[in-house]
Design an enzyme around this catalytic site. Structure first.
Site, PDB file in Angstrom:
ATOM      1  N   ASP A 184      18.174  52.377  -0.116  1.00 43.18           N
ATOM      2  CA  ASP A 184      18.752  51.289  -0.908  1.00 43.18           C
ATOM      3  C   ASP A 184      19.288  50.215   0.047  1.00 43.18           C
ATOM      4  OD1 ASP A 184      19.853  49.890  -3.058  1.00 43.18           O
ATOM      5  OD2 ASP A 184      21.743  51.002  -2.961  1.00 43.18           O
ATOM      6  N   GLU A 191      24.899  52.726 -12.846  1.00 43.71           N
ATOM      7  CA  GLU A 191      25.817  51.729 -12.297  1.00 43.71           C
ATOM      8  C   GLU A 191      25.739  50.407 -13.073  1.00 43.71           C
ATOM      9  OE1 GLU A 191      27.825  52.030  -9.662  1.00 43.71           O
ATOM     10  OE2 GLU A 191      28.199  50.005  -8.921  1.00 43.71           O
ATOM     11  N   ASP A 192      24.534  49.973 -13.390  1.00 39.14           N
ATOM     12  CA  ASP A 192      24.356  48.609 -13.892  1.00 39.14           C
ATOM     13  C   ASP A 192      23.978  48.474 -15.367  1.00 39.14           C
ATOM     14  OD1 ASP A 192      24.942  47.784 -11.368  1.00 39.14           O
ATOM     15  OD2 ASP A 192      22.870  47.443 -10.760  1.00 39.14           O
ATOM     16  N   HIS A 218      13.538  45.965  -7.153  1.00 43.01           N
ATOM     17  CA  HIS A 218      14.415  46.633  -6.183  1.00 43.01           C
ATOM     18  C   HIS A 218      14.286  48.165  -6.223  1.00 43.01           C
ATOM     19  CE1 HIS A 218      17.893  47.852  -3.896  1.00 43.01           C
ATOM     20  NE2 HIS A 218      18.514  48.289  -4.971  1.00 43.01           N
ATOM     21  N   HIS A 240      18.204  54.783  -9.482  1.00 37.68           N
ATOM     22  CA  HIS A 240      19.479  54.830  -8.766  1.00 37.68           C
ATOM     23  C   HIS A 240      20.519  53.827  -9.245  1.00 37.68           C
ATOM     24  CE1 HIS A 240      18.032  51.508  -6.126  1.00 37.68           C
ATOM     25  NE2 HIS A 240      19.313  51.294  -5.912  1.00 37.68           N
ATOM     26  N   ASP A 241      20.092  52.701  -9.814  1.00 35.58           N
ATOM     27  CA  ASP A 241      21.070  51.706 -10.261  1.00 35.58           C
ATOM     28  C   ASP A 241      21.275  51.696 -11.775  1.00 35.58           C
ATOM     29  OD1 ASP A 241      22.085  50.636  -7.925  1.00 35.58           O
ATOM     30  OD2 ASP A 241      20.428  49.212  -7.677  1.00 35.58           O
TER      31      ASP A 241
HETATM   32 MN    MN Z   1      20.392  49.487  -5.303  1.00 41.29          MN
END
Ligand code: MN
Length: 743
Positions: free
Chosen positions: A156, A93-94, A64, A89-90
């Site tokens: 995204d 967040e993750d 992704h 980018h994630d």
């Molecule tokens: Mn994403």
């Protein structure tokens, strides 16, 4: 770990490596400085951070971020900072990593972007979507100090939309709706045309799968036929352009499924009726010695030398690019098969900008390697300006946001970009009155988004409205049916009252002169009102004043009780009929059972009951009856002012009525029409009238001004159904906006 799984994972690793190489290739093919190291570092870091995580599709998560980075690099043309940020980018967040970790490894800029992306993941682009466009814009600015945040977020979203089939239907629906509402307009705003189109089509596909399938199928099915049309059209142009030794590419561009569907919805037409299903695009490299602009017009001359031009459909976005940077010359010509074809003429540079937005700009500036960041910053500044500048760009911005959320209010703009709130359903005429009473009173039409529309046009959020006025314009009674705001209604009513008073004064003078020789003038007036079947003194003065009642010797005779030859010719003078009626029926009032509905038969019309002139009811109208002192039933429309008054003071004399069948007798009604003037409109209206009407037409009156026509005609009909059917048929005439019976 089994051998099988190990083999799978090695295979997957190879695929990941392959995807990453593709990303590097995209990047290396760009004009950016080649910062491979930092990109590779980000890739390895993200891959490690997301290790073991899988997407709904089952593939390793790292696919992704790579895909998002590829959109950023190839489709937006952004550089290494954006690519690195996209890869990461994630991560915050993750995974367990923090913004600080990112800062330590990749520096402040990347950390700031990743932080912005992490924030908006739960903010405006998350569940708590703001319903206010203005808030939306502000939030966007505060959350995204760096516009790259928005661009990466967009990439995204694009990848999430491309892989949406792995989500549950409920999720699909939500994400698709949000994409259409927030992301697609934003992409458009930023000039990312290709991305915008793809986002719209993908959203459409998930929101309306059947319609989407049917439209895409039809596009496929009509391909052969279209290609034949295209070649017929293109061949003569190709001949000429080749002769000019121009380097160009000419191709047919079919509208996206979504925009076809939108057009079908907006215009209420079928797929087959979408006339601009495809456009022809010519992309050229300017020849030596010619500017892009000159070449655009050179090509234009070639095309219009072969085909007839539609004069209203030239769009010069070469001299004046759109706010999102779009440049091209569009024109519409009549093709060899009699259909209108839009031709879009752009240079290669313009085309790149159209497809990829401002990002494409700096490719054409011949910048040295070191200048890359400066140029990029300049572009990002421009995008930021677009978001910050309240006008007139904000207008475009809101325009594209299409404020679906406002169910009861819309906002529209003056030509100077001033925003005005209006209730949903407000018309151009409402808007005119909102600006100024004088503007309203003299309104003859409007330009909405630079297109001419009648004043009855219903405004939509984001519309830019310019009101057209004329000193010669006068308020008409029917305007009341075109406005919905109390403000406009009050002003129209006030003006109508003012005018009515002037007419009454004028009528009063005429009446006074008319009875100069009469001694008991008061008694004469009372008699006159009675004999002429009028309602009041004012009613008398008004009719005299506006010349619908001419005071002549016949009137004099009638009032003075002398028989007149002309009396029988004037049905509105009901006094004689009253008397006849009295002779034949003893006491009609007693014979009417007020508890029962009174039947209005064709035979008795004008005998035992009258259809009153004040409101002119015809069979089928919602009416009530009133038994007057002579025992005659006066029939009024329920909304008639006179009926209202009767209802409040003479309730016991009121009757419910029922319409019998009317076949022979015709009743005059006036139908009001307006619309956009265009080729053949009047002819089409005439043809509807002649095919539809068996009864004769009384009068026609049509005026055209500034491309808008307005008119009225009276026809004889038997009942309401006939009027309604006629109006419906008339509305089938293209460019006719309104056809209603005058009430
Ligand atoms: Mn994403």
């Amino acid at each position: 770990m089994t051998e099988e799984r190990m083999k799978d994972e090695t295979l997957e690793d190879q695929l990941i490596e392959q995807e990453f190489q593709e990303l590097l290739n995209d990047y290396l093919n760009s004009n950016h400085r080649k910062k491979i190291e930092i990109i590779t570092k980000a890739f390895l870091f993200a891959k490690n951070a997301h290790a073991g995580m899988r997407r709904k599709s089952g593939e390793a998560y790292i696919f992704h971020p790579i895909a998002v980075a590829r959109v950023v690099a190839r489709e937006m043309g952004l550089g290494s900072t954006s690519i690195v940020s996209a890869l990461l980018h994630d991560v915050v967040e993750d995974t367990e990593y923090t913004v600080e970790d990112i800062r330590n490894m990749f520096g402040d800029k990347v950390a700031e972007i990743v932080e912005g992306l992490t924030k908006i993941a739960g903010g405006i682009f998350g569940d708590k979507t703001s319903s206010q466009a203005e808030n939306f814009r502000r939030l966007l600015l505060t959350m995204a100090k760096d516009v790259r945040v928005i661009l990466i977020k967009m990439a995204d979203r694009l990848h999430n939309m491309r892989t949406l089939s792995y989500m549950t239907p409920a999720k699909q629906y939500k994400i698709a709706g949000e994409t259409l509402y927030l992301y697609a307009p934003l992409a458009h705003r930023l000039g990312l045309f290709a991305i915008k189109t793809e986002l719209e089509d993908l959203s459409f596909k998930y929101e309306h799968p059947e319609v989407y399938d049917s439209i895409t199928r039809k596009i496929r099915d009509t391909e052969q036929e279209r290609s034949k049309l295209y070649h017929n059209f293109a061949d003569p142009i190709i001949d000429k352009l080749d002769g000019m030794e121009l380097h160009y590419d000419m191709k047919e561009r079919v509208k996206s499924a979504y925009s076809i569907w939108q057009k079908m919805q907006k215009k209420n037409i079928s797929f087959e009726e979408v006339y601009d299903l495809y456009a022809v695009r010519i992309i050229f490299q300017p020849r030596d010695g010619f500017t892009e602009k000159q070449e655009c017009w050179n090509i234009y001359n070639v095309i219009t030398g072969i085909y007839m031009l539609h004069p209203d459909r030239i769009r010069d976005w070469v001299n004046r690019p759109k706010a999102n940077g779009y440049q091209a010359l569009h024109c519409t010509v009549m093709g060899p098969n009699g259909q209108w074809v839009e031709v879009q003429i752009r240079s290669q540079r313009m085309d790149d900008i159209a497809e990829r937005g401002f990002a494409a700009h700096f490719h054409y500036k011949n910048v040295g390697m070191g200048d890359e960041n400066r140029e990029l910053d300049k572009w990002l500044e421009t995008v930021k300006d677009i978001l910050e500048n309240p006008e007139p760009v904000a207008m475009d911005f809101l325009d594209t946001i299409k404020l679906n959320v406002f169910v009861s209010e819309i906002f529209v703009f003056t030509p100077k970009g001033e925003m005005k709130m209006m209730p949903l359903g407000a018309t151009a005429l409402d808007f005119a009155y909102l600006l100024h009473t004088d503007i309203g009173n003299h309104c003859i039409g409007a330009k909405v988004n630079h297109k001419l529309v009648p004043y009855s046009y219903k405004l939509q959020s984001g519309d830019q409205v310019e009101i057209l006025t004329s000193k010669a314009q006068r308020i008409k009674e029917e305007w009341l049916s075109f406005v919905i705001t109390p403000q406009a209604k009050n002003k129209i009513n006030a003006e109508l009252r003012r005018r009515r008073r002037a007419i009454i004064t004028e009528g009063e003078e005429t009446v006074t002169k008319f009875m100069a020789d009469i001694t008991d003038q008061n008694a004469f007036i009372v008699k006159m009102i009675d004999v002429l079947g009028l309602i009041s003194k004012d009613d008398l003065y008004y009719r005299v004043g506006n010349k619908t009642l001419i005071l002549d010797n016949n009137v004099m005779d009638k009032v003075l009780g002398k028989k007149s030859f002309f009396r029988s010719l004037l049905p509105s003078f009901i006094s004689s009929e009253k008397k006849e009626h009295k002779n034949t029926t003893l006491n009609p009032q007693e014979s009417i059972d007020k508890k029962k509905d009174y039947l209005l038969t064709e035979e008795q019309c004008g005998q035992t009951y009258h259809l009153m002139e004040c409101c002119g009811p015809i069979p089928g109208d919602d009416v009530l009856g009133y038994i007057n002192s002579d025992g005659i039933v006066e029939v009024h429309k329920r909304q008639c002012e006179v009926a209202m008054r009767l209802k409040s003071s003479y309730g016991k004399n009121l009757l419910n009525t029922d319409w019998g069948e009317f076949k022979k007798k015709g009743f005059p009604v006036t139908i009001l029409i307006d619309g956009i003037d265009g080729m053949g409109v009047l002819l089409n209206i005439a043809s509807v009238l002649t095919t539809e009407m068996t009864a004769n037409m009384q009068s026609v009156h049509i005026e055209t001004k500034d491309g808008i026509f307005e008119g009225s005609f009276s026809v004889y009909v038997h009942n309401v159904e006939e009027v309604n059917r006629l109006c419906k048929r008339l509305l089938g005439v293209k460019s006719l906006r309104r056809a209603v019976r005058q009430e």
